[in-house]
Design an enzyme around this catalytic site. Structure first.
Site, mmCIF file in Angstrom:
data_model
loop_
_atom_site.group_PDB
_atom_site.id
_atom_site.type_symbol
_atom_site.label_atom_id
_atom_site.label_comp_id
_atom_site.label_asym_id
_atom_site.label_seq_id
_atom_site.Cartn_x
_atom_site.Cartn_y
_atom_site.Cartn_z
ATOM 1 N N GLU A 1 -70.002 -33.067 51.877
ATOM 2 C CA GLU A 1 -69.739 -31.732 53.287
ATOM 3 C C GLU A 1 -70.547 -30.302 52.585
ATOM 4 O OE1 GLU A 1 -66.129 -31.829 53.930
ATOM 5 O OE2 GLU A 1 -66.224 -34.110 54.734
ATOM 6 N N TRP B 1 -61.295 -41.356 56.197
ATOM 7 C CA TRP B 1 -61.835 -41.998 55.571
ATOM 8 C C TRP B 1 -61.217 -42.416 53.583
ATOM 9 C CZ3 TRP B 1 -65.636 -41.775 51.089
ATOM 10 C CH2 TRP B 1 -65.924 -40.550 50.276
ATOM 11 N N ASP B 2 -60.078 -41.209 53.843
ATOM 12 C CA ASP B 2 -58.548 -41.171 52.380
ATOM 13 C C ASP B 2 -58.477 -42.386 52.691
ATOM 14 O OD1 ASP B 2 -60.286 -38.387 53.463
ATOM 15 O OD2 ASP B 2 -58.458 -37.307 52.129
ATOM 16 N N LYS C 1 -70.370 -31.027 47.063
ATOM 17 C CA LYS C 1 -68.594 -30.605 47.250
ATOM 18 C C LYS C 1 -67.838 -31.772 46.301
ATOM 19 C CE LYS C 1 -65.536 -30.412 50.604
ATOM 20 N NZ LYS C 1 -65.373 -30.439 52.208
ATOM 21 N N GLN C 2 -68.681 -32.971 46.492
ATOM 22 C CA GLN C 2 -67.517 -34.339 45.482
ATOM 23 C C GLN C 2 -69.117 -35.594 45.209
ATOM 24 O OE1 GLN C 2 -66.000 -34.215 49.987
ATOM 25 N NE2 GLN C 2 -65.268 -36.095 49.315
HETATM 26 C C1 BGC Z 1 -63.545 -33.983 51.657
HETATM 27 C C2 BGC Z 1 -63.503 -35.601 52.821
HETATM 28 C C3 BGC Z 1 -61.655 -36.187 53.081
HETATM 29 C C4 BGC Z 1 -61.671 -34.174 53.900
HETATM 30 C C5 BGC Z 1 -59.771 -34.329 54.411
HETATM 31 C C6 BGC Z 1 -62.430 -32.788 53.100
HETATM 32 O O1 BGC Z 1 -62.583 -31.501 52.120
HETATM 33 O O2 BGC Z 1 -64.887 -33.663 51.498
HETATM 34 O O3 BGC Z 1 -64.042 -36.387 52.401
HETATM 35 O O4 BGC Z 1 -62.217 -36.756 53.680
HETATM 36 O O5 BGC Z 1 -60.958 -33.253 52.963
HETATM 37 O O6 BGC Z 1 -59.096 -35.200 53.019
#
Ligand code: BGC
Length: 763
Positions: free
Chosen positions: A484, A343-344, A589-590
């Site tokens: 996550e 999704w980045d 995490k984010q």
């Molecule tokens: C992040 C995800 C991201 C992925 C790839 C993961 O560490 O939590 O949101 O899509 O890295 O960059």
């Protein structure tokens, strides 16, 4: 002496001042040169013991055990080695008297200068630049001078095409060699040719190169395992500067049928053209890109340079001419995440392209459209309907998230659930389609492709939800949200809200099509076999999707049960330790709830956003590089400015400062886009309100001005923001063309040829 005259002003340069072999891989990522078609890590042309050279062609994947498939490391065309008077120049041996590498972001060049003293006291000066051509996507060039400063003697310059390269496997001890040799050929005056084929995907890659010197030389060719090298020898004289040029061309069987023919033809053409012309055209191609994409920050050189670094790598990573590839999470800069696409791209990088290069944005979305059948297959495999875009995607569009990550030598494995549970990607792709359409008005895209994505993703959600009798609502169980750290959760608010949005948007577009584009609607309805009953069902689901929310506190619960989790102190816990203990805690995490409030800003009132921002900010570890940018933007939106600048700088410098400690395996491409969004959506406060652009700026105190351009419905709007004013100008002088913009609660009509200066006060 030679290279310095070529370089741009300081705020366009990123420099490596000293040589530290242990930092080679870090700089290789920072100094990757790419053009969306191919990317080459910034490895030393002399080679090194510690580097990890990589050439990656977008879309050239090859299956592997465990990881499904990965972007395959193709033959390394970079090396230019020198044997000076019987002494091989190797930076790790001898003494480095001077050393500097510079990435010139304005011109898209990587330069190297060094003076090196060998064991015999011979001092050699070397200077060169390299480019991966932005216009001619199948071309690269190295050019430089070599000076024996205090000795005479035979000079040997070796220029190779080296197919003896590997991908780093699960662990470094397990290397995967994806390409096997099919052909090499000494073409004599025409240079050398190497062709290899990926083992399982069967893609041929042809590379050709020609080495030229400014003096007559003797030519020979060396053949080694999977490697062909052109060798030129001449007698060097003390103090003389000898110029070399290495022309390189490449094609793959993804592009053309006759790989060899095209590679060699291109080589001949470019050699005839000459390096000066190639350089000039490359620099002017970059100039054009920067005209649209640059963001100027007045009064903060570090911020300026850092932000440009992000924009530079974004520009490098997209190929508007190939709509079957997308940008991997580490772009074409390294092997992290195996070159997979997340999704980045849609949520973090795409906005940059929508507003600076809509054609590239369209290509990125077309990658998803071309993979719609695979997304249908993903859904079918998991027992759902519609289209389920995979959490990790590569060439086929099928799910490529590894099920586990492990170390076969120790037997230790970690189960990865994201491929099975991180479903929000489906709505993220739909969101991106809508975003692109709303900002460009590209009706043709919507009718031919976009609408189908919106409807098929809505259909997925309708099959993904289940009715909960107790709640009297539809629920989505067992997912992973953007945060996550928490797996198998029920009713993640980000996922549920985005699903609701996805279905509602699809219904909105259905109404639009029915009213305005009857033919397209009839065709689409037939194609995807959509009944009125199904549409009615979608309405019911969208209106009754469960959204965990506490009216008293105005807090959205990240997922059911989150509020009851432990609040523990994690100071001093390192990142590996963190992953093990956080799952039962509130640490995230984010950005998750905050991410939702950013993306669907119009659906929440200011107070709600503020309360949730305060609450979740406290628990966010920013363990993902996707996080600080979103907190910076939302900090501005809710008036919590304390950490905004710091979060902005953190996102612009994630790779420059190796913040996550893994820049060596590739660039954090999402964060590149996140950094751009902080400038535009954060500091300039750009949003789309009721289909209209709006700005609500807030600048850090030391910034005098922020300037940038955005593309909007085919027009280019120049925006200049100070602490007092917003100045808007259309690029066209045609007064019949206008753009309406909402600033300070008023609608301003900007006409071609006029400059509109609006007074604002940033707090
Ligand atoms: C992040 C995800 C991201 C992925 C790839 C993961 O560490 O939590 O949101 O899509 O890295 O960059």
């Amino acid at each position: 002496m030679y290279i310095d005259t070529l370089l741009s002003e300081a705020d366009w340069l990123i420099t490596e001042e000293d040589y530290h072999p242990e930092k080679n891989q870090f700089y290789e990522t920072l100094f990757t040169l790419a053009n969306g078609y191919v990317g080459a890590r910034g490895s030393l042309e002399q080679g090194s013991q510690t580097g990890s050279p990589g050439t990656y062609f977008a879309g050239v994947y090859d299956p592997t055990p465990v990881f499904f498939t990965e972007l395959a490391n193709a033959p390394n065309w970079l090396n230019v080695k020198i044997v000076a008077n019987n002494e091989s120049i190797e930076l790790e041996k001898g003494r480095i008297l001077e050393y500097k590498r510079t990435l010139d972001m304005k011109k898209g060049l990587l330069t190297q200068i060094f003076r090196w003293e060998g064991a015999k006291g011979q001092i050699t000066r070397f200077e060169d630049y390299r480019l991966v051509h932005l216009n001619y996507k199948h071309v690269a060039l190295l050019k430089g001078v070599i000076v024996p400063e205090n000795y005479d003697g035979p000079f040997v310059v070796k220029s190779g095409l080296n197919g003896y390269v590997f991908n780093t496997g699960v662990i470094e001890q397990l290397l995967i060699k994806h390409f096997k040799l099919t052909e090499y050929e000494d073409r004599e005056a025409e240079g050398i040719y190497l062709e290899m084929k990926s083992r399982l995907s069967g893609i041929s890659v042809g590379e050709a190169s020609k080495l030229k010197l400014s003096v007559p030389s003797e030519r020979s060719v060396e053949i080694d395992v999977d490697k062909i090298t052109e060798v030129l020898t001449f007698e060097a004289k003390k103090g003389q500067a000898y110029e070399f040029e290495k022309y390189v061309t490449f094609y793959t069987s993804r592009d053309v049928e006759d790989v060899k023919f095209h590679t060699l033809k291109e080589l001949n053409t470019r050699v005839d053209q000459g390096s000066e012309v190639l350089l000039r055209e490359h620099v002017s191609a970059w100039e054009q890109k920067w005209l649209d994409a640059d963001v100027k920050i007045h009064g903060d050189e570090v911020a300026q340079r850092s932000l440009r670094f992000n924009i530079f790598h974004l520009i490098q990573s997209a190929n508007e001419d190939d709509d079957r590839v997308s940008i991997p999470a580490k772009a074409l800069h390294g092997e992290g995440y195996r070159g997979h696409i997340f999704w980045d791209t849609e949520i973090f990088m795409l906005p940059f392209f929508i507003y600076t290069n809509p054609r590239a944005a369209r290509s990125l979305l077309m990658y998803r459209y071309h993979n719609l059948d695979a997304a249908r297959e993903n859904a079918r495999i998991q027992g759902y309907k519609g289209a389920q875009f995979p959490w990790e995607s590569a060439d086929t569009g099928l799910e490529t998230t590894p099920k586990e990550l492990g170390n076969p030598l120790t037997g230790e494995t970690v189960r990865i659930w994201t491929g099975e549970e991180e479903h929000h990607i489906v709505a993220d792709v739909a969101y991106a389609v809508d975003h692109y359409y709303v900002a460009t008005g590209d009706e043709q895209f919507l009718l031919k492709y976009g609408a189908e994505i919106l409807l098929e993703t809505a259909r997925f959600w309708a099959s993904r939800v289940q009715y909960d009798d107790r709640k009297k609502a539809y629920v989505i169980k067992k997912v992973i949200g953007p945060d996550e750290f928490h797996e198998h959760v029920d009713n993640n608010i980000y996922t549920n809200y985005m699903a609701k949005w996805n279905i509602s948007k699809a219904l909105e577009y259905i109404d639009r099509l029915k009213q305005k584009h009857t033919d397209s609607w009839d065709k689409l309805k037939k194609k995807i076999v959509l009944s009125s009953r199904e549409i009615r069902e979608w309405k019911t689901i969208a209106n009754n999707l469960y959204l965990p929310y506490d009216e008293k506190t105005k807090l959205y619960e990240e997922f059911e049960g989150y509020f009851k989790l432990k609040e523990i102190d994690i100071s001093g816990v390192d990142s590996t330790g963190l992953e093990k203990i956080v799952k039962d805690t509130k640490w995230i995490k984010q950005a998750d709830v905050v991410m939702l409030h950013y993306l669907l800003g119009d659906y929440f009132d200011q107070e709600t956003k503020k309360v949730n921002f305060h609450y979740y900010k406290r628990w966010t570890t920013h363990s993902s590089s996707l996080s600080p940018s979103i907190y910076a933007i939302m900090g501005i939106e809710v008036g919590n400015y304390r950490d905004v600048y710091q979060d902005f700088m953190r996102s612009t410098r994630i790779d420059l400062d190796d913040e996550q400690g893994n820049t060596s395996i590739g660039i954090h491409a999402a964060s590149l886009g996140g950094a751009w969004q902080v400038a535009i959506n954060g500091f300039a406060g750009m949003r789309i309100k009721n289909g209209m652009l709006s700005f609500k700026p807030w600048l850090p105190e030391k910034w005098g001005k922020l300037e940038f351009k955005v593309k909007w419905w085919g027009e280019t709007l120049n925006v200049a923001i100070t602490h007092e004013t917003v100045e808007l100008k259309l690029e066209t002088t045609d007064p019949t063309r206008t753009v309406e913009v909402n600033i300070a609660q008023r609608v301003w009509r900007v006409k071609g040829g006029e400059t509109c200066v609006i007074s604002v006060c940033s707090q």
